[in-house]
Design a protein around this motif. Structure first.
Motif, PDB file in Angstrom:
ATOM      1  N   SER A  72      28.310 120.885  29.159  1.00  0.00           N
ATOM      2  CA  SER A  72      26.924 121.214  29.532  1.00  0.00           C
ATOM      3  C   SER A  72      26.076 121.403  28.279  1.00  0.00           C
ATOM      4  CB  SER A  72      26.866 122.440  30.454  1.00  0.00           C
ATOM      5  OG  SER A  72      27.366 123.597  29.826  1.00  0.00           O
ATOM      6  N   ALA A  73      26.672 122.011  27.245  1.00  0.00           N
ATOM      7  CA  ALA A  73      25.934 122.172  25.985  1.00  0.00           C
ATOM      8  C   ALA A  73      25.632 120.802  25.367  1.00  0.00           C
ATOM      9  CB  ALA A  73      26.739 123.029  25.011  1.00  0.00           C
ATOM     10  N   ALA A  74      26.548 119.863  25.524  1.00  0.00           N
ATOM     11  CA  ALA A  74      26.326 118.513  24.979  1.00  0.00           C
ATOM     12  C   ALA A  74      25.268 117.766  25.779  1.00  0.00           C
ATOM     13  CB  ALA A  74      27.643 117.731  24.985  1.00  0.00           C
ATOM     14  N   LEU A  75      25.283 117.956  27.097  1.00  0.00           N
ATOM     15  CA  LEU A  75      24.324 117.233  27.936  1.00  0.00           C
ATOM     16  C   LEU A  75      22.887 117.637  27.601  1.00  0.00           C
ATOM     17  CD1 LEU A  75      23.987 115.144  30.196  1.00  0.00           C
ATOM     18  CD2 LEU A  75      24.237 116.994  31.865  1.00  0.00           C
ATOM     19  N   VAL A  76      22.705 118.894  27.228  1.00  0.00           N
ATOM     20  CA  VAL A  76      21.367 119.368  26.863  1.00  0.00           C
ATOM     21  C   VAL A  76      20.857 118.649  25.612  1.00  0.00           C
ATOM     22  CG1 VAL A  76      20.052 121.393  26.096  1.00  0.00           C
ATOM     23  CG2 VAL A  76      21.734 121.624  27.903  1.00  0.00           C
ATOM     24  N   GLN A  77      21.799 118.163  24.807  1.00  0.00           N
ATOM     25  CA  GLN A  77      21.401 117.542  23.543  1.00  0.00           C
ATOM     26  C   GLN A  77      21.145 116.042  23.618  1.00  0.00           C
ATOM     27  OE1 GLN A  77      23.973 118.866  20.200  1.00  0.00           O
ATOM     28  NE2 GLN A  77      24.753 120.352  21.669  1.00  0.00           N
ATOM     29  N   VAL A  78      21.369 115.422  24.755  1.00  0.00           N
ATOM     30  CA  VAL A  78      21.119 113.974  24.817  1.00  0.00           C
ATOM     31  C   VAL A  78      19.618 113.723  24.731  1.00  0.00           C
ATOM     32  CG1 VAL A  78      23.197 113.540  26.201  1.00  0.00           C
ATOM     33  CG2 VAL A  78      20.975 113.806  27.344  1.00  0.00           C
ATOM     34  N   ASP A  79      19.278 112.526  24.330  1.00  0.00           N
ATOM     35  CA  ASP A  79      17.878 112.142  24.181  1.00  0.00           C
ATOM     36  C   ASP A  79      17.284 111.846  25.558  1.00  0.00           C
ATOM     37  OD1 ASP A  79      15.457 110.985  23.673  1.00  0.00           O
ATOM     38  OD2 ASP A  79      16.216 109.499  22.226  1.00  0.00           O
ATOM     39  N   PRO A  80      16.259 112.616  25.965  1.00  0.00           N
ATOM     40  CA  PRO A  80      15.674 112.400  27.303  1.00  0.00           C
ATOM     41  C   PRO A  80      14.990 111.035  27.432  1.00  0.00           C
ATOM     42  CG  PRO A  80      14.857 114.443  26.291  1.00  0.00           C
ATOM     43  CD  PRO A  80      15.604 113.710  25.242  1.00  0.00           C
ATOM     44  N   PHE A 102      17.166 120.647  32.942  1.00  0.00           N
ATOM     45  CA  PHE A 102      15.974 120.293  33.720  1.00  0.00           C
ATOM     46  C   PHE A 102      14.702 120.502  32.897  1.00  0.00           C
ATOM     47  CE2 PHE A 102      19.299 121.028  36.742  1.00  0.00           C
ATOM     48  CZ  PHE A 102      19.108 120.033  37.674  1.00  0.00           C
ATOM     49  N   GLU A 103      14.665 121.588  32.157  1.00  0.00           N
ATOM     50  CA  GLU A 103      13.459 121.832  31.348  1.00  0.00           C
ATOM     51  C   GLU A 103      13.254 120.742  30.315  1.00  0.00           C
ATOM     52  OE1 GLU A 103      12.256 126.488  31.637  1.00  0.00           O
ATOM     53  OE2 GLU A 103      13.164 125.815  29.779  1.00  0.00           O
ATOM     54  N   LYS A 104      14.353 120.172  29.817  1.00  0.00           N
ATOM     55  CA  LYS A 104      14.229 119.091  28.824  1.00  0.00           C
ATOM     56  C   LYS A 104      14.018 117.735  29.471  1.00  0.00           C
ATOM     57  CE  LYS A 104      16.391 121.248  24.912  1.00  0.00           C
ATOM     58  NZ  LYS A 104      17.241 121.060  23.731  1.00  0.00           N
ATOM     59  N   LYS A 105      13.849 117.733  30.775  1.00  0.00           N
ATOM     60  CA  LYS A 105      13.575 116.506  31.541  1.00  0.00           C
ATOM     61  C   LYS A 105      14.709 115.471  31.446  1.00  0.00           C
ATOM     62  CE  LYS A 105       8.764 117.361  31.979  1.00  0.00           C
ATOM     63  NZ  LYS A 105       8.845 118.299  33.098  1.00  0.00           N
ATOM     64  N   ILE A 106      15.906 115.979  31.245  1.00  0.00           N
ATOM     65  CA  ILE A 106      17.071 115.100  31.314  1.00  0.00           C
ATOM     66  C   ILE A 106      17.450 114.902  32.777  1.00  0.00           C
ATOM     67  CG2 ILE A 106      19.532 114.943  30.716  1.00  0.00           C
ATOM     68  CD1 ILE A 106      18.659 116.721  28.182  1.00  0.00           C
ATOM     69  N   ALA A 107      17.341 115.965  33.546  1.00  0.00           N
ATOM     70  CA  ALA A 107      17.626 115.889  34.980  1.00  0.00           C
ATOM     71  C   ALA A 107      16.389 116.308  35.749  1.00  0.00           C
ATOM     72  CB  ALA A 107      18.794 116.802  35.341  1.00  0.00           C
ATOM     73  N   SER A 108      16.297 115.824  36.999  1.00  0.00           N
ATOM     74  CA  SER A 108      15.134 116.192  37.804  1.00  0.00           C
ATOM     75  C   SER A 108      15.519 116.824  39.137  1.00  0.00           C
ATOM     76  CB  SER A 108      14.263 114.955  38.040  1.00  0.00           C
ATOM     77  OG  SER A 108      15.023 113.927  38.631  1.00  0.00           O
ATOM     78  N   LYS A 109      16.662 116.421  39.686  1.00  0.00           N
ATOM     79  CA  LYS A 109      17.018 116.896  41.029  1.00  0.00           C
ATOM     80  C   LYS A 109      18.344 117.644  40.996  1.00  0.00           C
ATOM     81  CE  LYS A 109      17.424 115.395  45.829  1.00  0.00           C
ATOM     82  NZ  LYS A 109      17.339 114.279  46.789  1.00  0.00           N
ATOM     83  N   LEU A 110      18.458 118.637  41.879  1.00  0.00           N
ATOM     84  CA  LEU A 110      19.652 119.484  41.874  1.00  0.00           C
ATOM     85  C   LEU A 110      20.157 119.758  43.289  1.00  0.00           C
ATOM     86  CD1 LEU A 110      21.636 121.511  40.457  1.00  0.00           C
ATOM     87  CD2 LEU A 110      19.861 123.261  40.752  1.00  0.00           C
ATOM     88  N   ASP A 128       7.359 126.188  39.494  1.00  0.00           N
ATOM     89  CA  ASP A 128       6.664 125.358  38.502  1.00  0.00           C
ATOM     90  C   ASP A 128       6.904 123.863  38.701  1.00  0.00           C
ATOM     91  OD1 ASP A 128       6.215 127.833  37.468  1.00  0.00           O
ATOM     92  OD2 ASP A 128       7.601 127.623  35.776  1.00  0.00           O
ATOM     93  N   ASN A 129       7.649 123.503  39.746  1.00  0.00           N
ATOM     94  CA  ASN A 129       7.974 122.088  39.984  1.00  0.00           C
ATOM     95  C   ASN A 129       8.765 121.456  38.857  1.00  0.00           C
ATOM     96  OD1 ASN A 129       6.894 121.625  42.574  1.00  0.00           O
ATOM     97  ND2 ASN A 129       4.836 121.689  41.686  1.00  0.00           N
ATOM     98  N   SER A 130       9.470 122.246  38.057  1.00  0.00           N
ATOM     99  CA  SER A 130      10.275 121.626  37.002  1.00  0.00           C
ATOM    100  C   SER A 130      11.695 121.353  37.485  1.00  0.00           C
ATOM    101  CB  SER A 130      10.257 122.468  35.722  1.00  0.00           C
ATOM    102  OG  SER A 130      10.564 123.802  35.992  1.00  0.00           O
ATOM    103  N   ILE A 131      11.953 121.656  38.752  1.00  0.00           N
ATOM    104  CA  ILE A 131      13.248 121.320  39.322  1.00  0.00           C
ATOM    105  C   ILE A 131      13.044 121.004  40.809  1.00  0.00           C
ATOM    106  CG2 ILE A 131      13.874 123.707  39.927  1.00  0.00           C
ATOM    107  CD1 ILE A 131      16.712 123.063  38.881  1.00  0.00           C
TER     108      ILE A 131
END
Lengths: 555, 555
Positions: A72-80, A102-110, A128-131
């Motif tokens: 999960s820590a690695a996924l946060v670091q991918v380039d959005p 989600f805040e980094k706009k890597i993912a949108s739906k949960l 805030d519609n960020s998720i």
């Protein structure tokens, strides 16, 4: 050849192997990074960018205990710019980085089950519609959907050890790993596993290497929470009184053989009362023999006293590794001697194969509906609704189940015992019994199509408070159910509005019982009744096999 | 040290490893017979006599398809002086030798799910007291109990291939094998596996060798029934009419995305109508995209026409091996390319993760309760009650599920679609709609504590007959439910007693619909609408990949 076929044939897809081809093409991109199935630790972000595509369905393992924290820590670091619009499927949102994705706009739906410590931030992000929330699930229905309409493209999971062929050893915290991997491995999804340690030979194979595409040694061991450890020092005399009532007025009365306990202090009290109060009632070997629960440290005295025949577990518990390995007659252990759990199968057992579910909650409405969702906190469900309902698909009988029969007629059937055990006030302040659940408002704010109710009143058979027991399964109609509930609601507004002159009839109809009816003196509910009064005493009971995490050590 | 502990300690058992020690001692007795984990075929009876002790709990694999037939035949041959009083746990009683075990007094007690072809003999044996029934289960609750109070001592299962380390390949018919083995392998039970073939390397590993104690090559391949093959030639115009009504009046009306189909001709008709009638309604890509079901041959035309996105299966189907392997975008297949099923996980998905269950039955009472248990035949349950009820533990929503909401209030929730599809008369003779289920009487005769009801009326949302559809979920009370049912009960006594003058109101309230209301002409229900009219045409649709068993071949 039928003409029908000729007309229809062109409608079908031109390829039936798009998933397999896609997997093959993605795996080729990381081939140069791999040695066999092993990826160097420092290459993980790079590999995730090559293996995950925008819009993918990605399962990230986050049980309520074990977390694939390195991944999960690695996924946060991918380039959005490269990886975005992911549809995340996670049974538990437990770490800040789970929401950073989600805040980094890597993912949108949960789609998820439980958000625990992140529930406040989650509610804000929804506002805030960020998720975008798909649905909130119980664990078991989320696992089911992995095989139906949430089939993953990529899964990111955690294990203890792997060998270079990808064979996995999970140890005691097997949890949901096999289920998640099965959904991907047999549908041409990509299976990425972080392991604490790469070894030449795993102690036992929990998951075959052929189901795994890529293993990576993590920079530190996966996060693991001691979620089921309750310090006996925090058990109050109110818990003990309620525990005594439950043992005598429910467990013994209905002859409960098999059950699940949650993580509350109420049920921890019961566990510690079995070898003392339970023993004095002559109940050993007669009730509580088979359990679906994690290896609770507070169950050690009951195990050591010969109360428990078997325990099947959803997951493990930090510090209980040596103890469970030394008690293979009680716990499920592997050929290597260490424990094995299985969250999906234990949820199946907890739903269908036990007499009783007993849990706690934060709010109960006058009809017995309850929820742990309170203002601003969308905490989700976990496993409680799955175990805390009467499964209409159950057809086998037990004495406790038959005991819940209410009514006549040739088609009357039994019922699962679903017990709510609550103090009438939360922390002595906010009433547990409320006119209307906060969950209704929270659900509307989050635009959920239905209110996030944890357990519906119609499924609840008993409510235990410090005042007494409401035997809701005896109610002939909703009015009787409301009266029985109000009678044990103490000095909450609901309780104060109750006409106490009705209690005599409610008692004689078997709808309620106070301690007096159960022949229990409130003054007998003393901490001296607990088989262990501290974590230190639990360690003693275990002959030193239990090794509690340092935060529970005070000696 | 607490005094409490000192008082309690002596109560505990003197050993915590009795199961492990017992297994070790039994395995030592067969050591000289084994080469690694491999037992010579002719030694099986001898080995069973050495490995099984009187009173053991023994799981014998008998799905409704795959049977551990070599092992059941061997178990019948053990000496009842040596092996007796066994408590058998079997999901399906499908072979004569399954009951011979009891007649020969090798076993005495039985917990099971389904008895199919042996139901008549079973009923007689219960009457003669030559078999003691524990309970009758759905598959999933029986699997759950394997981890709670029916933990096995020995399991006898079947796989396609094994290597000499015991690694197992199950092929398409994985079914319940992994679940049964897990219950034994992680609780010091003994795992005995018959395989069709011993090989140097298995095509893929479905179950790790370390979970297996003993493999034996069987004298012939395990028995496997083509249970889900329906010959389109036997589909009548009544089935087609009902199928058209179901597609338009239920599937499309409620936007059903995910579903389970049983083995009836009614649902086979629907499968064959999707690419023709369904296509004409413009429904492709809009409904029926995700399935929990076995690889039904009658689904081939819909798959080939691009209707189906995914199918997860309980088991395989004889003759469908090459077809499923060639369609990995639709079916779950392994790294080796062949299908993989999983009965436990598919039942979980079928319970919790699909919009709709649709099945058939033999009798329905005026309140909608139904059963396939008829006079003298205790056929059991299988998986239908698990999938054919509204799971109260479900918390995620779908459009179809929300469509079933009935009533107002902040806590109203959706419901699973549970559809019963029946002709008003069975074989044109006995009425399906009856005053009282035979199951009540059969249950009493067999001394069952509750009547063996398959699906309870309160869980049924729709009933389809050749007369029309009863939308039971719309009923505000039991009287409306009864009226809606009677309105589609045709010329059965129940239907004839119905006051047809009420129909206009029932129609306008949405409680019933006849073909006219659905804009369906009875005369349009012709066999020419079927996408395939014979097994031969199914083979054509599959481009020759489907290889039906010889009994279904007429060309």
């Amino acid at each position: 050849m039928s003409t029908t076929k000729q007309q229809q044939q062109p409608l079908g897809p031109s390829s039936w192997t798009t998933r397999r081809d896609e997997k093959h093409s993605r795996m080729q991109k990381v081939e140069s990074l791999l040695k066999g199935k092993v990826l160097p630790t420092e290459q993980i972000v790079n590999a995730l960018e090559l293996l995950i595509r925008p819009g993918d369905r990605v399962v990230l393992e986050g049980n309520n205990q074990k977390q694939a924290s390195f991944l999960s820590a690695a996924l946060v670091q991918v380039d959005p710019e490269k990886v975005n619009q992911l549809h995340m499927i996670m049974s538990s949102i437990s770490r800040p980085d789970h929401l950073d994705i989600f805040e980094k706009k890597i993912a949108s739906k949960l789609d998820f089950s439980y958000s625990g410590s992140q529930s406040l931030r989650m509610s804000q992000m929804i506002e805030d519609n960020s998720i975008e929330i798909g649905s909130i699930h119980t664990y078991l229905e989320l696992y089911g959907r992995l095989f139906i309409d949430l089939i993953p493209n990529v899964v990111l999971v955690a294990a203890d050890k792997a060998d270079r062929q990808g064979n996995l050893y999970t140890g005691a915290n097997t949890e949901e790993t096999p289920t998640i991997i099965e959904a991907a491995a047999f549908r041409n999804g990509i299976v990425i596993v972080q392991v604490n340690e790469l070894v030449d030979e795993v102690p036992r194979i929990d998951i075959p290497g052929a189901w795994v595409d890529l293993v990576v040694e993590s920079d530190r061991p996966y996060q693991l929470e001691a979620l089921f450890t309750r310090d006996p020092r925090q058990i109050k005399e109110t818990h003990i009184l309620m525990g005594m009532m439950a043992i005598k007025g429910i467990y013994a009365k209905h002859n409960v053989q098999s059950l699940n306990h949650g993580i509350g202090f109420n049920t921890a009290a019961i566990e510690l009362l079995l070898p003392t109060y339970g023993e004095s009632l002559g109940l050993r070997g007669k009730i509580c023999k088979h359990w679906a629960l994690n290896p609770h440290p507070t169950l050690i005295p009951a195990i050591e006293s010969g109360w428990i025949e078997s325990i099947h577990s959803f997951g493990g518990e930090v510090g209980m590794e040596k103890y469970t390995a030394a008690r293979p007659d009680v716990f499920f252990t592997g050929p290597d001697g260490s424990m094995r759990s299985n969250r999906a199968l234990c949820q199946v057992a907890g739903q269908y194969a036990v007499d009783m579910f007993i849990g706690s909650t934060l709010q109960i409405d006058p009809e017995g509906n309850s929820s742990t969702v309170t203002s601003g906190r969308l905490s989700g469900f976990g496993g409680a609704p799955n175990m805390g309902h009467d499964p209409h698909g159950r057809r086998h009988d037990t004495e406790a189940w038959l005991n819940m029969m209410n009514g006549d007629g040739p088609l009357v059937r039994g019922k699962k015992l679903v017990v709510q055990m609550v103090e009438t006030f939360q922390n002595g302040e906010r009433p547990t019994f409320v006119d209307s659940l906060d969950a209704i408002h929270v659900g509307q704010e989050a635009h959920l199509p239905i209110a996030p109710v944890m357990i519906y009143g119609e499924d609840v058979t008993h409510v235990v408070t410090e005042e007494g027991i409401a035997y809701l399964y005896k109610a002939q109609n909703i009015e009787e159910r409301k009266l029985a509930l109000a009678a044990v609601a103490g000095v909450t507004p609901l309780g104060q509005a109750h006409d106490a002159s009705l209690n005599e009839r409610l008692i004689s109809d078997g709808l309620i019982a106070f301690p007096e009816q159960l022949d229990i003196r409130r003054t007998d509910a003393r901490r001296s009744l607990l088989a262990a009064k501290s974590v230190e005493e639990l360690v003693e009971w275990s002959s030193g096999l239990y090794n509690p995490p340092s935060k529970f050590r005070s000696w």
